[in-house]
Design an enzyme around this catalytic site. Structure first.
Site, short mmCIF file in Angstrom:
data_model
loop_
_atom_site.label_atom_id
_atom_site.label_comp_id
_atom_site.label_asym_id
_atom_site.label_seq_id
_atom_site.Cartn_x
_atom_site.Cartn_y
_atom_site.Cartn_z
N GLY A 1 -26.65 35.23 -18.54
CA GLY A 1 -27.13 35.36 -17.17
C GLY A 1 -26.77 36.72 -16.60
O GLY A 1 -26.09 37.54 -17.24
N GLY B 1 -26.33 31.81 -20.98
CA GLY B 1 -27.60 31.29 -20.51
C GLY B 1 -28.67 31.25 -21.58
O GLY B 1 -29.58 30.42 -21.52
N GLU C 1 -17.30 32.48 -22.46
CA GLU C 1 -16.99 32.43 -21.03
C GLU C 1 -15.51 32.37 -20.69
O GLU C 1 -15.10 32.83 -19.62
CB GLU C 1 -17.72 31.24 -20.39
CG GLU C 1 -19.21 31.44 -20.21
CD GLU C 1 -20.02 31.17 -21.48
OE1 GLU C 1 -21.25 31.36 -21.44
OE2 GLU C 1 -19.43 30.78 -22.51
N ASP D 1 -20.85 26.75 -19.87
CA ASP D 1 -21.67 25.84 -19.08
C ASP D 1 -23.06 25.69 -19.69
O ASP D 1 -23.18 25.57 -20.90
CB ASP D 1 -21.71 26.32 -17.62
CG ASP D 1 -22.36 27.69 -17.44
OD1 ASP D 1 -22.32 28.49 -18.40
OD2 ASP D 1 -22.91 27.96 -16.36
#
Length: 352
Positions: A65, A113, A136, A144
């Site tokens: 992202g 992402g 992350e 996530d």
């Protein structure tokens, strides 16, 4: 509208091309909104029998992202920054439940992402340039985009290992771990795309696609993850708490345990504890419940400190020397971690 993502109809296919090459095809808010809207339209279009997602250029499928935007926005307005994740997670859920075959060509960097728009589909085709990772914990986040659902379901707890360490996986490891469903050699990748998009798709669409993928499937070679799989299973499996896992690593005198401890020593203590809890809870949740859980966590991380420090150290200043707060695992209580998972009231993620 955005020119960083392109949508085309080719034969029986809806084709998504990520073309944000300067940012390694990273997803920004406009790209995510556009993708979700187009996928919803194709879902009800009878002339579209399947969806293909690919990244432009030679380097990346999708590197994640727009971390810089999130960093800058969340500093002033964490609630607004979290709305990017709301849209992203709704897109992840749409892909997971998509009513038509969904094929992701993940030759190139596939992180964060980019994992979220590939791994939840029916087919993930790795190539010689594939580099998967969920890094992350090194920037004060957690894996996530549905990581809490797919990673605990990988065999032998390799998902927990990838989630905590951010370890990279090339094509052979992606195949061995179950992240990819097929491998195609780089010199066959263009021919594979042509064959897929040119294939007449019958009512047996899934089988038609699999037949093409099987025709171009190759042997990615030795998978290094298999060299440490027994160590991962021995030390990561069956641990009730993160402290149990750390104790097992510290008591073990293997090279694997020592190397893993060195890696974990660089990660955000808060992120590691959150990630362990995410994997534990996510393994028992269905996909949408997991996404709701992940939104609760990310919404609160946007209000914390480690994400900003991690981005500063790894992406902005690049000194690779983050000052985590708290800086030690011992300074974080169970209550501290439970807070991240508490419901958000009116701000809850609503799916679909």
């Amino acid at each position: 509208m955005t020119d960083k993502i392109k949508f085309e109809k080719t034969g029986d296919w809806g084709v998504v091309t990520l073309q944000n090459e300067k940012a390694l095809n990273a997803l920004d808010w406009d790209m995510v909104k556009a993708m979700r809207a187009q996928l919803m339209q194709w879902a009800s279009d009878k002339s579209v029998r399947a969806v293909l997602v690919r990244g432009a250029g030679e380097r990346a499928f999708c590197a994640g992202g727009d971390i810089r935007w999130l960093h800058d926005t969340a500093k002033d307005d964490p609630a607004h920054a979290a709305e990017f994740f709301r849209e992203e997670y709704r897109n992840n859920s749409l892909i997971y439940h998509y009513p038509k075959p969904y094929v992701a060509l993940i030759d190139g960097i596939t992180m964060g992402g980019g994992v979220g728009i590939s791994v939840h589909g029916d087919f993930r085709v790795a190539g010689d340039s594939t580099m998967f990772a969920m890094p992350e914990t090194g920037i004060g986040l957690f894996p996530d985009v549905g990581g809490g659902h797919f990673m605990p379901r990988l065999h032998d707890d390799v998902g927990l290992y990838y989630a905590l360490t951010g370890a990279r996986a090339k094509a052979a490891d992606c195949m061995a771990a179950g992240i990819a469903t097929h491998y195609t050699a780089h010199d066959q990748y263009e021919a594979l795309e042509t064959a897929l998009l040119g294939a007449p798709l019958s009512e047996q669409t899934h089988a038609d696609i699999e037949a093409v993928l099987d025709r171009f499937a190759g042997d990615p070679g030795h998978a290094p993850i298999n060299d440490i799989r027994a160590d991962i299973k021995r030390l990561f499996s069956g641990k009730e708490t993160f402290d149990d896992l750390m104790m097992a690593l510290e008591k073990d005198d293997s090279d694997f345990a020592n190397d893993t401890l060195k890696i974990l020593s660089r990660m955000s203590p808060t992120s590691m504890r959150i990630t362990f809890e995410q994997m534990k809870r996510g393994g028992a949740l269905d996909f949408d419940e997991n996404m709701k859980m992940e939104f609760r966590v990310v919404r609160r991380i946007m209000e914390g400190k480690d994400f900003f420090e991690g981005v500063r150290a790894q992406i902005l200043d690049k000194d690779r020397n983050p000052k985590w707060d708290p800086e030690s695992l011992d300074a974080i209580t169970d209550e501290d971690i439970t807070y991240y998972f508490n419901e958000l009231g009116d701000a809850e993620l609503i799916l679909p």
